[in-house]
Design a protein around this motif. Structure first.
Motif, PDB file in Angstrom:
ATOM      1  N   TYR A 161      56.452  87.143  23.555  1.00 55.29           N
ATOM      2  CA  TYR A 161      57.382  86.020  23.587  1.00 55.29           C
ATOM      3  C   TYR A 161      58.814  86.479  23.565  1.00 55.29           C
ATOM      4  CZ  TYR A 161      54.433  81.986  23.855  1.00 55.29           C
ATOM      5  OH  TYR A 161      53.566  81.031  24.313  1.00 55.29           O
TER       6      TYR A 161
ATOM      7  N   LEU B  35      59.334  88.872  27.862  1.00 56.72           N
ATOM      8  CA  LEU B  35      59.078  87.885  28.882  1.00 56.72           C
ATOM      9  C   LEU B  35      59.941  88.106  30.087  1.00 56.72           C
ATOM     10  CD1 LEU B  35      58.549  84.892  26.543  1.00 56.72           C
ATOM     11  CD2 LEU B  35      56.869  85.993  27.979  1.00 56.72           C
TER      12      LEU B  35
ATOM     13  N   PHE C 172      55.944  83.071  31.254  1.00 54.67           N
ATOM     14  CA  PHE C 172      55.371  83.699  30.072  1.00 54.67           C
ATOM     15  C   PHE C 172      54.431  84.793  30.542  1.00 54.67           C
ATOM     16  CE2 PHE C 172      56.936  80.316  27.501  1.00 54.67           C
ATOM     17  CZ  PHE C 172      56.753  79.153  28.219  1.00 54.67           C
TER      18      PHE C 172
ATOM     19  N   ARG D 248      52.289  75.632  24.404  1.00 54.45           N
ATOM     20  CA  ARG D 248      51.655  76.936  24.476  1.00 54.45           C
ATOM     21  C   ARG D 248      51.809  77.606  23.125  1.00 54.45           C
ATOM     22  NH1 ARG D 248      53.079  82.434  26.914  1.00 54.45           N
ATOM     23  NH2 ARG D 248      51.133  83.153  27.790  1.00 54.45           N
TER      24      ARG D 248
ATOM     25  N   SER E 299      50.975  81.424  21.246  1.00 58.44           N
ATOM     26  CA  SER E 299      50.604  82.787  21.585  1.00 58.44           C
ATOM     27  C   SER E 299      49.383  83.229  20.794  1.00 58.44           C
ATOM     28  CB  SER E 299      51.774  83.733  21.296  1.00 58.44           C
ATOM     29  OG  SER E 299      52.059  83.757  19.917  1.00 58.44           O
TER      30      SER E 299
END
Lengths: 255, 254
Positions: A36, A39, A238, B67, B69
């Motif tokens: 995250y 990316l 992502f 979303r 992770s």
């Protein structure tokens, strides 16, 4: 007046007030960061016009088609970017941009909005870039909140990341007020700060060439938003490695 | 014909009142601690506006995408209600009961089928507690079995309460007491949810099933000052760095 029915949208398109905007590009992983923050690039569509065409009061995106050319499976976020400002690590300076827009929302005029930050590296950060600490206005309008930018040194141009940390129990940002720098040594790098007004989230389910996904913004993915002149529309992927895509966004001019 | 019975109705609500559009990004900062039969991790909730325009009674979320992770995680997005808390060094603080909501024009007393206990002040030792509650049919003084939080559970560590409800119960209308069995310091809070959206998929993927097609959940209306909560559920959810993004699109309920 504003378009207020499907038929009015269709008539508007027939009258020549619809247009395809194309976006394409490669994305690059930020290999120095964790998930995250690792990316990919914000792929940019054509910028919306700098002036409203005659008879048009705003731009309404109605559908997105994303052609996944190569790269791993994963999702992408289509959003209208808010230019919150630019950080120049090399000159240790911050060029302020806009605030999250003040809009009419749920019947209330002049409602301030808030959201997250996506950071886009436009000039690679070197190892001596140091830390940038943002001073911001939070979701409730409280000023003087501070947090270190998540984006790490040595992030390469073209990479991007979600800012996932805030001060205390904050969960959104209205505006960036200033930036302070620390721990720098012959720094270099430029980072653009984007606010996020989400349009659609799409998922590329296969890694083979030709996979595509569609978001119907007046239908099952209902997300009617009115955008102004000079709006930049971006696609944030992502993914933990690079991918390539071509995107097509259809926009109708509101009346 | 109601405002939400046709596509034209949605377009009119958006154009006449302006939509509520937000993107929420949060990261879990706690250390990896797994708790309970079904572990979970509570992200920070957001507050809906304190008031709406003339004639607007709330917000109907017609599109939510999200979303989270990590593998084997899912994300619950819903209206969150503070049902009560237990200060392990002190006493029980009562919260609110689950609300009465208008669903398809009928006022319904809701009950939470998605109830969680969450650490809201970090624990310095393991803790065990039980709850007294009113169940989904209004029967009072029902009691959960003991629920155990591990040593040093940080803020956000959560446990899905339903496996601990009294036999036959599946939801909670109100929490009337929380009793410490073991523990020293820290605060454990109880939250009920009216679900609006679940992320789907068992891998690190996007959930973008449009709400218009998601007939499994009623359109609970978000009212002024209510909270939208985000609960990550799954064995890997409480790894430090677990991140979620949720995009909310709502229209005026009139």
């Amino acid at each position: 007046m504003a378009l207020k029915s499907v038929n009015e949208f269709l008539a508007r398109i027939s009258a020549g007030f619809g247009k395809n905007f194309v976006g394409m590009g490669n994305t690059y992983p930020n290999t120095t960061s964790t998930l995250y923050q690792n990316l990919s690039r914000c792929m940019k569509f054509q910028k919306l016009p700098s002036s409203l065409p005659s008879g048009v009061t705003s731009f309404i995106p109605t559908s997105l088609t994303l052609f996944h050319v190569s790269g791993p499976v994963g999702g992408s976020l289509l959003f209208a970017g808010v230019n919150l400002g630019t950080i120049n690590f090399g000159t240790s300076s911050f060029t302020d941009g806009d605030t999250y827009p003040v809009v009419t929302e749920l019947g209330t005029a002049s409602s301030p909005t808030w959201g997250p930050i996506i950071t886009e590296v436009t000039t690679s950060l070197n190892a001596g870039a140091g830390t940038a600490t943002l001073t911001y206005v939070n979701q409730a309008g409280t000023t003087g909140r501070t947090v270190a930018l998540d984006l790490q040194a040595s992030s390469i141009a073209g990479s991007a990341a979600l800012q996932v940390n805030y001060s205390g129990s904050d969960y959104g940002i209205r505006d960036i007020s200033s930036v302070a720098f620390s721990g720098q040594s012959a720094p270099a790098g430029v980072v653009k700060l984007w606010g996020v007004r989400p349009l659609a989230m799409v998922y590329s389910g296969a890694s083979s060439i030709g996979d595509h996904c569609v978001a119907d913004l007046l239908g099952m993915d209902f997300n009617l938003m009115k955008l102004g002149i000079n709006t930049e529309i971006l696609l944030f992927s992502f993914a933990t490695s690079g991918k390539s895509a071509i995107s097509e966004l259809y926009i109708v001019g509101d009346n | 014909m109601g405002a939400f019975d046709t596509w034209d109705g949605l377009i009119r609500q958006a154009q006449n009142y302006g939509p509520y559009v937000r993107s929420v990004v949060q990261k879990m900062n706690g250390a990896g601690t797994v708790a309970g039969v079904i572990p979970a991790a509570r992200f920070t909730p957001i507050s809906l506006p304190a008031s709406f325009g003339t004639g607007v009674t709330g917000v109907r979320f017609v599109n939510i995408s999200s979303r989270i992770s990590g593998n084997y995680n899912m994300l619950l997005v819903g209206l969150e209600y503070f049902l009560g808390s237990l200060n392990l060094a002190g006493s029980f603080t009562d919260g609110v009961p689950m609300p009465i909501k208008k669903i398809n024009g009928e006022s319904i007393q809701t009950a939470s089928m998605w109830t969680f206990l969450s650490v809201t002040t970090a624990l310095t030792a393991s803790a065990t507690l039980s709850l007294n509650y009113t169940n989904e049919t209004g029967l009072v003084s029902h009691t959960t079995s003991n629920v155990v939080f591990p040593l040093g559970a940080p803020v956000g560590t959560s446990i899905f309460l339903n496996p601990s409800l009294q036999g036959g119960d599946f939801a909670v209308r109100d929490v009337t007491n929380m009793t410490k069995v073991l523990g020293t310091t820290g605060v454990i809070s109880c939250y009920g949810f009216l679900p609006l959206h679940f992320s789907r998929g068992m891998t690190d993927s996007v959930s973008y099933l449009p709400r218009m097609a998601d007939s499994s959940l009623p359109f609970f209306i978000g009212e002024a000052n209510e909270s939208i909560g985000f609960m990550g559920i799954g064995r890997e959810v409480f790894y430090s760095g677990t991140t979620m993004i949720c995009n909310l699109y709502g229209l005026a309920e009139t």
